[in-house]
Design an enzyme around this catalytic site. Structure first.
Site, PDB file in Angstrom:
ATOM      1  N   SER A 118      -1.841  -2.458   1.066  1.00  0.00           N
ATOM      2  CA  SER A 118      -0.965  -3.376   0.324  1.00  0.00           C
ATOM      3  C   SER A 118       0.237  -3.773   1.151  1.00  0.00           C
ATOM      4  O   SER A 118       0.883  -4.772   0.853  1.00  0.00           O
ATOM      5  CB  SER A 118      -0.420  -2.690  -0.930  1.00  0.00           C
ATOM      6  OG  SER A 118      -1.445  -2.180  -1.692  1.00  0.00           O
ATOM      7  N   HIS A 139      -7.296  -7.731   1.826  1.00  0.00           N
ATOM      8  CA  HIS A 139      -6.538  -7.194   0.699  1.00  0.00           C
ATOM      9  C   HIS A 139      -7.107  -7.720  -0.611  1.00  0.00           C
ATOM     10  O   HIS A 139      -6.837  -8.854  -0.990  1.00  0.00           O
ATOM     11  CB  HIS A 139      -5.060  -7.590   0.886  1.00  0.00           C
ATOM     12  CG  HIS A 139      -4.135  -7.013  -0.126  1.00  0.00           C
ATOM     13  ND1 HIS A 139      -2.915  -7.583  -0.419  1.00  0.00           N
ATOM     14  CD2 HIS A 139      -4.229  -5.915  -0.920  1.00  0.00           C
ATOM     15  CE1 HIS A 139      -2.308  -6.853  -1.345  1.00  0.00           C
ATOM     16  NE2 HIS A 139      -3.086  -5.843  -1.670  1.00  0.00           N
ATOM     17  N   GLU A 151      -6.573 -11.607   0.066  1.00  0.00           N
ATOM     18  CA  GLU A 151      -5.544 -11.988   1.035  1.00  0.00           C
ATOM     19  C   GLU A 151      -6.057 -11.499   2.400  1.00  0.00           C
ATOM     20  O   GLU A 151      -6.245 -10.298   2.592  1.00  0.00           O
ATOM     21  CB  GLU A 151      -4.228 -11.284   0.648  1.00  0.00           C
ATOM     22  CG  GLU A 151      -2.982 -11.939   1.153  1.00  0.00           C
ATOM     23  CD  GLU A 151      -1.708 -11.211   0.692  1.00  0.00           C
ATOM     24  OE1 GLU A 151      -1.751 -10.028   0.299  1.00  0.00           O
ATOM     25  OE2 GLU A 151      -0.640 -11.841   0.772  1.00  0.00           O
ATOM     26  N   ASN A 189       2.678  -9.213  -2.111  1.00  0.00           N
ATOM     27  CA  ASN A 189       3.693  -8.226  -2.485  1.00  0.00           C
ATOM     28  C   ASN A 189       5.108  -8.622  -2.088  1.00  0.00           C
ATOM     29  O   ASN A 189       6.074  -8.140  -2.675  1.00  0.00           O
ATOM     30  CB  ASN A 189       3.326  -6.852  -1.924  1.00  0.00           C
ATOM     31  CG  ASN A 189       2.228  -6.225  -2.770  1.00  0.00           C
ATOM     32  OD1 ASN A 189       2.319  -6.231  -3.988  1.00  0.00           O
ATOM     33  ND2 ASN A 189       1.187  -5.731  -2.128  1.00  0.00           N
TER      34      ASN A 189
HETATM   35  P1  NAD Z   1      -6.411   5.965  -4.658  1.00  0.00           P
HETATM   36  O1  NAD Z   1      -5.406   7.030  -4.541  1.00  0.00           O
HETATM   37  O2  NAD Z   1      -6.972   5.625  -6.012  1.00  0.00           O
HETATM   38  O3  NAD Z   1      -7.668   6.318  -3.711  1.00  0.00           O
HETATM   39  C1  NAD Z   1      -7.529   6.704  -2.382  1.00  0.00           C
HETATM   40  C2  NAD Z   1      -8.749   7.530  -1.993  1.00  0.00           C
HETATM   41  O4  NAD Z   1      -8.722   7.750  -0.578  1.00  0.00           O
HETATM   42  C3  NAD Z   1      -8.786   8.929  -2.644  1.00  0.00           C
HETATM   43  O5  NAD Z   1     -10.018   9.070  -3.319  1.00  0.00           O
HETATM   44  C4  NAD Z   1      -8.671   9.887  -1.445  1.00  0.00           C
HETATM   45  O6  NAD Z   1      -9.434  11.084  -1.629  1.00  0.00           O
HETATM   46  C5  NAD Z   1      -9.252   9.036  -0.324  1.00  0.00           C
HETATM   47  N1  NAD Z   1      -8.840   9.439   1.032  1.00  0.00           N
HETATM   48  C6  NAD Z   1      -7.606   9.811   1.463  1.00  0.00           C
HETATM   49  N2  NAD Z   1      -7.646  10.075   2.793  1.00  0.00           N
HETATM   50  C7  NAD Z   1      -8.925   9.864   3.198  1.00  0.00           C
HETATM   51  C8  NAD Z   1      -9.595   9.966   4.443  1.00  0.00           C
HETATM   52  N3  NAD Z   1      -8.944  10.337   5.549  1.00  0.00           N
HETATM   53  N4  NAD Z   1     -10.908   9.695   4.496  1.00  0.00           N
HETATM   54  C9  NAD Z   1     -11.583   9.309   3.374  1.00  0.00           C
HETATM   55  N5  NAD Z   1     -11.000   9.201   2.161  1.00  0.00           N
HETATM   56  C10 NAD Z   1      -9.688   9.459   2.073  1.00  0.00           C
HETATM   57  O7  NAD Z   1      -5.781   4.670  -3.959  1.00  0.00           O
HETATM   58  P2  NAD Z   1      -6.065   3.126  -4.292  1.00  0.00           P
HETATM   59  O8  NAD Z   1      -5.143   2.676  -5.376  1.00  0.00           O
HETATM   60  O9  NAD Z   1      -7.537   2.901  -4.396  1.00  0.00           O
HETATM   61  O10 NAD Z   1      -5.506   2.448  -2.946  1.00  0.00           O
HETATM   62  C11 NAD Z   1      -6.276   2.427  -1.769  1.00  0.00           C
HETATM   63  C12 NAD Z   1      -5.723   1.369  -0.827  1.00  0.00           C
HETATM   64  O11 NAD Z   1      -5.781   0.096  -1.471  1.00  0.00           O
HETATM   65  C13 NAD Z   1      -4.259   1.576  -0.438  1.00  0.00           C
HETATM   66  O12 NAD Z   1      -4.083   1.170   0.889  1.00  0.00           O
HETATM   67  C14 NAD Z   1      -3.522   0.654  -1.417  1.00  0.00           C
HETATM   68  O13 NAD Z   1      -2.278   0.207  -0.902  1.00  0.00           O
HETATM   69  C15 NAD Z   1      -4.495  -0.506  -1.503  1.00  0.00           C
HETATM   70  N6  NAD Z   1      -4.390  -1.326  -2.714  1.00  0.00           N
HETATM   71  C16 NAD Z   1      -4.227  -0.763  -3.942  1.00  0.00           C
HETATM   72  C17 NAD Z   1      -4.159  -1.577  -5.083  1.00  0.00           C
HETATM   73  C18 NAD Z   1      -4.014  -0.988  -6.468  1.00  0.00           C
HETATM   74  O14 NAD Z   1      -3.732  -1.752  -7.422  1.00  0.00           O
HETATM   75  N7  NAD Z   1      -4.221   0.300  -6.654  1.00  0.00           N
HETATM   76  C19 NAD Z   1      -4.284  -2.973  -4.950  1.00  0.00           C
HETATM   77  C20 NAD Z   1      -4.479  -3.522  -3.683  1.00  0.00           C
HETATM   78  C21 NAD Z   1      -4.525  -2.694  -2.571  1.00  0.00           C
END
Ligand code: NAD
Length: 296
Positions: A118, A139, A151, A189
């Site tokens: 993000s 994104h 994005e 963002n």
């Molecule tokens: P989340 O916490 O729900 O999931 C993250 C996952 O990554 C977890 O299951 C964790 O076990 C796993 N993980 C951590 N380190 C790891 C590794 N080294 N190898 C493999 N797996 C690993 O997070 P999320 O909300 O899904 O966000 C993930 C990404 O997407 C982030 O970069 C976030 O900024 C981006 N994002 C999130 C949103 C949102 O609304 N949640 C929207 C757009 C982008």
């Protein structure tokens, strides 16, 4: 591109795996945690059931799509055939840099490495690899199968060819890709988070209550949900870390996170995922927030 590896099976990763599988790609879904992997696969199944209930997916398509997703806890096994990796692991710079160093060694030389980050700099992520021209931001928005936008973020060294490949692929996934340059917060963002921060300041300064602020933005600006409810859904910890990236990246005090947001995150009030944020989520559901301690 045929083989897609998705890293992280949390909120975004399982949605991204779902989307690719439904569009006939072979998907490897990788998570460190077997528990998260299991939850991610279960969520994909449940979300496909919703599509079936709406008449947008058949039982046969669900079975075929789920069949195209292979879960892995080993990064090496999950990425060795990848044409494209979409990294959706936890939003922490040290985790992303470590992952991209490994991905560079473990994936075929022509694979494109994308991040769903993000706010973390694509240029900085690309710089730890030997293939910065093949590193890009992809994104997606939450929930991935529903939201139309992708994005596409060009790092400083991302090539024209990589950008074109990811723009075309996003269209193939029936999304609308928008190409942007790699500066803090990208576009989404950079515009959204200052609005959310200002809504929190408006509450903090006692100008209006939670539901009043959200109602003004919903009914006055035709936003589908108010900024405080949206902040709860995104995660208050996530909002805070994105604001810190903007604040540090531009060195401009206008991005300084509101002290109320800092306090709420420190106290564990992270929004719908923790059961309490600007609203309360008593049943652990996002669907029926009730006004919380901020109600008059
Ligand atoms: P989340 O916490 O729900 O999931 C993250 C996952 O990554 C977890 O299951 C964790 O076990 C796993 N993980 C951590 N380190 C790891 C590794 N080294 N190898 C493999 N797996 C690993 O997070 P999320 O909300 O899904 O966000 C993930 C990404 O997407 C982030 O970069 C976030 O900024 C981006 N994002 C999130 C949103 C949102 O609304 N949640 C929207 C757009 C982008």
């Amino acid at each position: 591109m045929k083989n897609i590896s998705v890293i992280g099976s949390g909120t975004m990763g399982n949605g991204i795996a779902h989307l690719f599988a439904q569009h006939h790609f072979e998907v490897s879904l990788v998570d460190l945690s077997p528990d998260q992997l299991h939850k991610g696969m279960a969520t994909i199944g449940k979300n496909m059931d919703r599509q079936i209930a709406k008449g947008t997916l058949t039982e046969a398509d669900k079975a075929a799509s789920l069949n195209r997703i292979s879960p892995y806890t080993s990064l090496a096994d999950g990425v060795n055939k990848a044409d494209l990796v979409v990294e959706a692991a936890t939003e922490k710079i040290e985790i992303k840099l470590d992952l991209f160093r490994q991905l560079d060694l473990l994936t075929p030389a022509n694979a494109v490495l994308a991040s769903n980050t993000s706010s973390i700099s694509i240029t900085q992520i690309a710089a730890v690899t030997q293939r910065p021209s093949q590193v890009i931001g992809m994104h997606f928005m939450n929930p991935v199968p529903v939201m139309k936008l992708v994005e596409v973020i060009r790092g400083y060294a991302t090539s024209e060819e990589t950008t074109r490949q990811i723009m075309d692929l996003s269209s193939q996934l029936e999304k609308v890709p928008v190409e942007v340059q790699d500066y803090p917060g990208f576009v989404a963002n950079r515009i959204l988070m200052p609005m959310i921060n200002e809504a929190i300041y408006t509450l903090y300064e006692g100008v209006a209550g939670v539901s009043e602020i959200d109602t003004v933005m919903k009914l006055g600006m035709a936003h589908p949900m108010g900024p405080l409810q949206l902040a709860d859904f995104i995660g208050l910890d996530v909002c805070l870390s994105i604001l810190r990236v903007l604040h540090e990246g531009f060195g401009n005090p206008k991005y300084a996170p509101c002290p109320l947001l800092i306090n709420m995150v420190a106290a564990g009030f992270k929004g719908s995922k923790s059961g309490e944020g600007f609203y309360s989520y008593p049943a652990g559901t996002k669907d029926y927030p009730v006004s919380s301690r901020f109600s008059k």
